[in-house]
Design an enzyme around this catalytic site. Structure first.
Site, mmCIF file in Angstrom:
data_model
loop_
_atom_site.group_PDB
_atom_site.id
_atom_site.type_symbol
_atom_site.label_atom_id
_atom_site.label_comp_id
_atom_site.label_asym_id
_atom_site.label_seq_id
_atom_site.Cartn_x
_atom_site.Cartn_y
_atom_site.Cartn_z
ATOM 1 N N ASP A 27 -5.405 -12.686 16.861
ATOM 2 C CA ASP A 27 -4.361 -12.846 17.616
ATOM 3 C C ASP A 27 -5.164 -13.017 18.910
ATOM 4 O OD1 ASP A 27 -2.273 -13.055 19.302
ATOM 5 O OD2 ASP A 27 -1.638 -11.172 19.406
ATOM 6 N N ASP A 31 2.918 -9.514 10.446
ATOM 7 C CA ASP A 31 1.986 -8.510 10.837
ATOM 8 C C ASP A 31 2.500 -7.326 11.638
ATOM 9 O OD1 ASP A 31 0.885 -8.011 13.716
ATOM 10 O OD2 ASP A 31 1.899 -10.020 13.556
ATOM 11 N N CYS A 64 5.308 5.262 -7.814
ATOM 12 C CA CYS A 64 4.410 4.512 -7.122
ATOM 13 C C CYS A 64 3.009 4.566 -7.808
ATOM 14 C CB CYS A 64 4.317 4.808 -5.749
ATOM 15 S SG CYS A 64 3.061 4.215 -4.848
ATOM 16 N N CYS A 117 0.154 3.780 -6.303
ATOM 17 C CA CYS A 117 -1.086 3.730 -5.552
ATOM 18 C C CYS A 117 -1.915 4.954 -5.728
ATOM 19 C CB CYS A 117 -0.458 3.829 -3.927
ATOM 20 S SG CYS A 117 -0.191 5.394 -3.411
ATOM 21 N N CYS A 159 -0.503 8.442 -4.699
ATOM 22 C CA CYS A 159 0.444 8.987 -5.707
ATOM 23 C C CYS A 159 0.028 9.100 -6.992
ATOM 24 C CB CYS A 159 1.866 7.858 -5.793
ATOM 25 S SG CYS A 159 2.808 7.896 -4.200
ATOM 26 N N HIS A 178 -0.695 4.665 0.814
ATOM 27 C CA HIS A 178 0.425 4.781 0.266
ATOM 28 C C HIS A 178 1.549 3.626 1.002
ATOM 29 C CE1 HIS A 178 4.205 5.638 -1.701
ATOM 30 N NE2 HIS A 178 4.839 5.543 -0.455
#
Lengths: 398, 398
Positions: free
Chosen positions: A96, A269, A307, A309, A312, A338
């Protein structure tokens, strides 16, 4: 398939909404869209290594010219071989311009047509930036996508003030375009116009006429009610070229991303998923869960048992609850993993659904199951956060 | 090879010093010695995942009964399947009894022969522990090595006070031994005796006569000068059984570990490598380096260019300097990885040298190159740290 010199290929559109799937070609790999960019303002997505971001599956991250300009300095990043090398990230980066940060973080701003004089929120040192300098900085950083300098009014500013800021944003966009030399970087313009439909339309039309490789919608999700955000997106998108990527800056939450996709947005974003993670708020397909809730003290299952991830797959909700209870640094990291995995998974599911022609049913199921954060709570949290950002390391003068 | 029921196998001794190499059999794998245990008092080695600790190569970590008793509670860890499962660590664990923490962190202690009544440093709640309870807690946690409850005097306490604490520590050790049921866990006794050679000898002899699977030297490195620490180790070790592991608690720095090995120590633990990492002090073979030093602002090389840790393989010193400058959480993590990798590497090199019969030359080279922290600086840092620990979440009453 529609392709164009900006590196964007539009591959599929949803028959029932403005949702679309595409691909963005960059010097650092192909970015499938719709895509979410994790925020690494200071050259690091808070708590995570580049290896973890890759494992989760992100093709592109966001960084920020304002932050990197102040620390460690553009010249340091350049000397270290550019931002990719500096932060150890070989996939795509979007920087940015820092316009939003200059107008939200910096102190004692003096804006003129020439540029902005401001004081650093860190040490009060004085700096002067112009559209030309901002392009020069971003060329030195070397991101794959760079942004024009924009003036961001507050969400309750008057029509006249917002109009003035919009015209200045347009003139700055032209100067950025003129001074843009590195054509391996894609320069996106930023639509402004505050909460005024007429100005939003005017800004979109004007910038579209200049022919940028991509278009961002800036100055939203800055404290206004959600229906206003959505109305402004709906005013803007139809006036942007269909074959260029559309980037909704600073959004957002899972529910906002889905609504953005519905309205034709390709790029998102937001620091929200990582910021709320560090406060213990974890995404599930039913909504956010707060791990500090005592219900998790003895929960053997993961916070979201389905989940996949790392967090998890490896730890019980009870363990995560314990880490937050003790303020252990690992807590912030496991929660960040997560939430970013959830968002990455959400983007994959959205894109597959668009490609399969099942997006409207995906959207309906999502809306039916996902309990958004209560609007009053959301606005008060947002306000608190915006205020906390103003309690900078350097005492504000006004 | 000397073997015994405690699971310790003495494999090699150094001809020129007391250094020795061995192996410790546990229910969660073989632990080569000399070994260093990273400290995970609250069930987490600060900032790191179990996967990272494995990558670095640690076969065993330390956790703490006092901390886990207060948060999340022994019953919670037990319900979650024990400490290994709770923290996601399938290699060996040693739990300290928490004696040191009760005597350094807790408030309003009332010690009697029966046990200790104290108030939590977190919320002021009152608790009563006994040697029997401490064994019961450690059996519920399920670590591979557990410790007796000891009374830890301060480093400037009088002979009489230290002597009383020592006798109580002995009686508590006997009660721990008597109530110890889970023989898959090895129970180690802790030698006390303060800074008095006579008491250290008496304590070592007495506890050795009770026949524990292993012996720890407690109550050192608590603010006394380094030569006193070393003198106390030298008084103690010769009176401990040769075929049992010897554990020097709370030590330490790279230089202290080498000196401990020279004097016959097999096991070390200390929060120092991880704590100083979070302050930006990084180990190299020449001594500690502070990454916040402005010399690193533009250093393209890693902080230790020869190092093979993830941090040094991936990032420049300039990037690490930048992360510390911005107080980014990733800074603490990358520094922790580096320092623990250094210590792990040090232990591997020490062990290989003992096995090759080249340890005395390794030690000489290490001493010649490694610049230890200045003794005055060390003592003042230690004092500051000990004091900071007393600024607990719950205001002290006395």
């Amino acid at each position: 398939m529609t392709s164009n010199p900006s590196g964007f290929h539009l591959m599929q559109t949803c028959p029932d909404s403005e949702a679309r799937a595409g691909e963005l070609q960059t010097s650092h790999g192909v970015v499938p869209t719709p895509v979410f960019l994790p925020v690494g303002s200071q050259g690091t997505v808070k708590t995570l290594t580049p290896a973890e971001l890759k494992d989760i599956g992100f093709p592109v991250v966001l960084s920020n010219t304002y932050h990197l300009y102040l620390r460690p300095g553009i010249d340091v990043v350049e000397k270290m071989g550019g931002l990719h090398k500096f932060m150890g990230w070989d996939r795509a980066i979007l920087t940015d311009s820092g316009g939003y940060q200059v107008f939200s973080l910096a102190r004692l701003r003096q804006v003129s047509d020439e540029g902005v004089v401001f004081r650093s929120h860190i040490d009060g040192s004085q700096h002067h930036i112009t559209p030309e300098l901002i392009i020069q900085f971003q060329e030195a950083l070397g991101a794959d996508i760079i942004m024009t300098l924009d003036e961001c009014p507050a969400c309750d500013d008057s029509f006249e003030k917002v109009q003035r800021a919009m015209h200045r944003t347009h003139r700055w966009a032209e100067r950025c375009q003129k001074s843009w030399k590195r054509r391996d970087q894609a320069l996106y313009a930023i639509v402004q116009g505050g909460m005024f439909p007429q100005l939003r339309r005017q800004s979109a039309e004007y910038l579209a006429s200049l022919g940028f490789p991509g278009y961002a919608i800036g100055g939203l999700s800055i404290g206004e009610p959600k229906e206003v955000t959505i109305a402004m997106i709906e005013e803007t998108v139809p006036l942007l070229p269909e074959n260029k990527p559309r980037y909704l800056m600073g959004v957002g939450s899972p529910e906002d991303i889905v609504e953005g996709v519905v309205r034709g947005i390709d790029i998102f974003d937001s620091a929200l998923p990582t910021r709320v993670a560090r406060n213990g708020a974890l995404f599930t397909w039913q909504g956010r869960r707060n791990i500090s809730n005592s219900a998790y003290t003895r929960m053997e299952q993961a916070i979201d048992p389905g989940c996949e991830c790392y967090t998890c797959r490896t730890f019980s909700a009870a363990y995560l609850h314990h880490l937050f209870d003790c303020n252990e640094l690992l807590a912030y990291r496991l929660a960040t993993i997560h939430n970013l995995f959830f968002i990455s998974d959400l983007m994959h599911k959205i894109r597959s659904a668009i490609q399969d022609g099942t997006f409207s049913s995906f959207r309906d199921t999502f809306r039916a199951n996902y309990q958004p954060t209560d609007e009053q709570v959301r606005l008060s949290q947002k306000k608190k956060w915006l205020e906390s950002r103003n309690q900078s390391e350097w005492p504000p003068v006004n």
